[in-house]
Write an enzyme that holds these catalytic residues in place. Structure first.
Site, PDB file in Angstrom:
ATOM      1  N   ASP A  99       4.062  -6.201   8.258  1.00  0.00           N
ATOM      2  CA  ASP A  99       3.253  -6.264   7.046  1.00  0.00           C
ATOM      3  C   ASP A  99       2.124  -7.288   7.204  1.00  0.00           C
ATOM      4  O   ASP A  99       2.353  -8.390   7.701  1.00  0.00           O
ATOM      5  CB  ASP A  99       4.184  -6.668   5.888  1.00  0.00           C
ATOM      6  CG  ASP A  99       3.539  -6.548   4.532  1.00  0.00           C
ATOM      7  OD1 ASP A  99       3.241  -5.420   4.127  1.00  0.00           O
ATOM      8  OD2 ASP A  99       3.349  -7.590   3.867  1.00  0.00           O
ATOM      9  N   GLU A 142       0.230  -3.696  10.436  1.00  0.00           N
ATOM     10  CA  GLU A 142      -0.613  -3.320   9.289  1.00  0.00           C
ATOM     11  C   GLU A 142      -1.823  -4.245   9.296  1.00  0.00           C
ATOM     12  O   GLU A 142      -1.687  -5.455   9.097  1.00  0.00           O
ATOM     13  CB  GLU A 142       0.129  -3.473   7.960  1.00  0.00           C
ATOM     14  CG  GLU A 142      -0.735  -2.938   6.804  1.00  0.00           C
ATOM     15  CD  GLU A 142      -0.475  -3.599   5.456  1.00  0.00           C
ATOM     16  OE1 GLU A 142      -0.868  -3.017   4.440  1.00  0.00           O
ATOM     17  OE2 GLU A 142       0.110  -4.699   5.404  1.00  0.00           O
TER      18      GLU A 142
HETATM   19  C1  GLC Z   1       1.145  -4.917   2.368  1.00  0.00           C
HETATM   20  C2  GLC Z   1       2.009  -3.886   1.716  1.00  0.00           C
HETATM   21  C3  GLC Z   1       1.766  -3.915   0.231  1.00  0.00           C
HETATM   22  C4  GLC Z   1       2.133  -5.284  -0.273  1.00  0.00           C
HETATM   23  C5  GLC Z   1       1.383  -6.359   0.483  1.00  0.00           C
HETATM   24  C6  GLC Z   1       1.958  -7.704   0.233  1.00  0.00           C
HETATM   25  O1  GLC Z   1      -0.195  -4.638   2.259  1.00  0.00           O
HETATM   26  O2  GLC Z   1       1.750  -2.635   2.278  1.00  0.00           O
HETATM   27  O3  GLC Z   1       2.484  -2.926  -0.436  1.00  0.00           O
HETATM   28  O4  GLC Z   1       1.867  -5.395  -1.636  1.00  0.00           O
HETATM   29  O5  GLC Z   1       1.461  -6.182   1.868  1.00  0.00           O
HETATM   30  O6  GLC Z   1       3.199  -7.816   0.860  1.00  0.00           O
END
Ligand code: GLC
Length: 562
Positions: A200, A263
């Site tokens: 993440d 991500e």
């Molecule tokens: C990422 C996740 C999202 C979340 C954020 C904070 O972007 O995909 O859903 O709110 O991180 O953890």
């Protein structure tokens, strides 16, 4: 061609709250996922990535973790997780967890201890700063969910940093003990047998030393979300993050054929840096360009070409059409182009990631104001950033609640769930679900699709480096609505032609594709296996996509091409 499972395979994201509720509380769970694994096998995907199911106060629905090494009782137990993993592996499906390293919940015992006093042994596990000299937050950093990214802890007189909600304090990744604790958590799951992690907000892990202000964003427009007032050049994407990615990679590589997915929302040049200059970073820095790209053949061709050209030596591409944070593909493009998008995702070079429910074509879901759950929408209402509409329950059949749950689901289903559900669409040969199944089966059957080279047929795009010797036909249709490319490998050449418009179009075929076999059309299954017209032009109906296949042997006409 030797390719790893995560290169050859297709990933499928499961949002566990919304996939299938086996215990009847209106929220999906791990047993529900286990009971639907056969669906994923029949669909034809290779791995599931499950969004967080760790213990959590659920302020950000699991992205606020209060224990990295357990299962939230709402989702099940560790034993249920083990059963899910075993059942998935027994079916040849890999399981990828969602790991949230950047921040924990404010209820995590680490933060509880950290906030207790300035001299707490865990004080520096999080990012504490004195107020600015005149009072107020230490700098101008803005939370992704709006408002200052700093919250004052009255008792100790210091602010802590949170890139997201104040209930999600950022961990201090410069602290060796934080790293060790996180690595121990990763090992806990690797030892249980998981096949990899989606990391993440990987690009957030390290912040600039000294916490300097972020520069203002000259392109900011009201209504974009407050976070866009500044450019996050100091709060994210610092050079030191790459050493951490490499450290994570070494750890995971110690377990054999596992995968790390990052991500990362960054411009192309900065995104591809997460592969590492020598492949020592994450194997798949998520490429979200298809989510953001204007839906035109020229734009897409340009982005595909630019992405291929930007990949470091040996890096493997990947493509994402949707996720739990961004509007659904069918909502963005409509039903007809959702079919084209499916064909694009599953015929590009690189690992595709599907998002649960997109194979049903779930479109825009209007979540009534009194049912809004997403903290982002609750904090900054009406900007269209709310994520509830993309997190609604999966529809399995036409029984109450779409077969998702015996209880009222935590979010409403899409309005047309009685007809747009797995059971119904499985019975319709022309459905989007059937198209996904055929595309996934083709990807399995044709190595050229799964791992072959790619060359764009577009005058506007640079040629792909993966096939430097491939001649680039110039005969793309003049109206610019057709995106066409070749995939080549294992004795086969495939031509993919996608009509991105709603008018009939024609594509001048390269000599090798004249008379080629039609593998698939978005429009009719009956065509499959038929020969393409031997005419030099391929006619495409409105919103039609076609895959042609020919044996790989250069024709005299082609080799004489200038
Ligand atoms: C990422 C996740 C999202 C979340 C954020 C904070 O972007 O995909 O859903 O709110 O991180 O953890």
């Amino acid at each position: 061609m030797t390719a790893a499972w995560w290169q050859r395979g297709v990933l499928y994201q499961v949002y566990p709250r919304s996939f299938r509720d086996a215990d009847g509380d209106g929220v999906g769970d791990l047993r529900g996922i286990r009971e639907r694994l056969d669906y994923l096998v029949e669909l034809g995907v290779d791995a599931l990535w499950i969004s967080p199911f760790y213990p959590s106060p659920m302020v950000d629905f699991g992205y606020d973790v209060s224990d990295y090494v357990d299962v939230d009782p709402r989702f099940g137990t560790l034993a249920e997780f083990d059963a899910l993993l075993a059942a998935a592996h027994a079916r040849g499906l890999a399981v990828i967890l969602d790991f949230v390293p950047n921040h924990s919940s404010d209820q995590h015992p680490w933060f509880v201890e950290s906030r207790a006093s300035r001299v707490s042994p865990k004080r520096d596990w999080y990012l504490w700063r004195d107020p600015a000299p005149g009072g107020g937050p230490p700098n101008n950093w803005i939370s992704d969910f709006g408002g200052s990214a700093w919250t004052l802890e009255e008792a100790t007189g210091q602010y802590y940093y949170h890139a997201f909600l104040k209930e999600q304090p950022d961990l201090n990744w410069r602290h060796p003990e934080v790293r060790s604790a996180m690595y121990a958590a990763l090992r806990f799951w690797l030892d249980r047998g998981v096949d990899g992690f989606r990391l993440d907000v990987l690009w957030h892990l390290i912040k600039a030393e000294g916490f300097p202000d972020n520069p203002p964003n000259p392109a900011y427009r009201a209504g974009q979300g407050e976070m866009h007032r500044v450019l996050q050049t100091r709060s994210t994407d610092q050079p030191e993050v790459h050493a951490i990615a490499a450290e994570l990679r070494r750890l995971v590589d110690g377990y054999g054929a596992r995968v790390l997915i990052g991500e990362i929302y960054l411009p192309l040049e900065r995104l591809v840096a997460y592969y590492g200059a020598h492949g020592e970073g994450v194997q798949l820095p998520f490429n979200f360009q298809l989510i953001d790209a204007p839906w035109s053949a020229r734009e897409l061709a340009a982005r595909i070409g630019a992405y291929e050209a930007a990949l470091p030596q040996g890096a493997w591409p990947n493509w994402v059409l949707g996720n739990h944070d961004r509007p659904r593909v069918a909502a963005r493009l409509g039903d007809a182009q959702a079919r084209i998008a499916a064909m694009l995702l599953l015929t590009l070079r690189g690992t595709p990631t599907m998002y649960y429910g997109d194979e049903l074509g779930i479109g825009r879901v209007d979540v009534p104001a009194d049912q809004v759950r997403d903290p982002l929408e609750l904090r900054e209402p009406g900007l269209g950033r709310g994520r509830d509409p993309v997190r609604t329950p999966m529809a399995w059949d036409a029984t109450p609640n779409g077969g998702f749950s015996a209880a009222t689901p935590w979010l409403p289903l899409h309005a047309d769930w009685r007809t747009r559900n797995v059971e119904r669409l499985s019975a319709e040969p022309g459905s989007l679900l059937a198209l996904y199944r055929r595309l996934l089966a083709l990807r399995r059957a044709h190595p050229a699709l799964a791992v072959g080279d790619l060359a764009l047929f577009s005058p506007s795009a640079p040629s792909a480096p993966s096939a430097p010797s491939a001649p680039l036909p110039r005969e793309i249709d003049d109206d610019g609505d057709v995106l066409a490319y070749e995939r080549r490998g294992d004795g086969e050449r495939l031509l993919i032609a996608l009509n991105l418009g709603d008018a009939p179009r024609a594509l001048t075929l390269p000599a090798w594709a004249r008379g080629a076999r039609v593998l698939l059309s978005t429009h009719d299954a009956a065509l499959e296996g038929a020969g393409a017209p031997t005419l030099p032009r391929l006619a495409l109906r409105p919103n039609e996509g076609v895959i042609l296949a020919a044996p790989l042997s250069p024709t005299p006409a082609e080799s004489s091409r200038p």
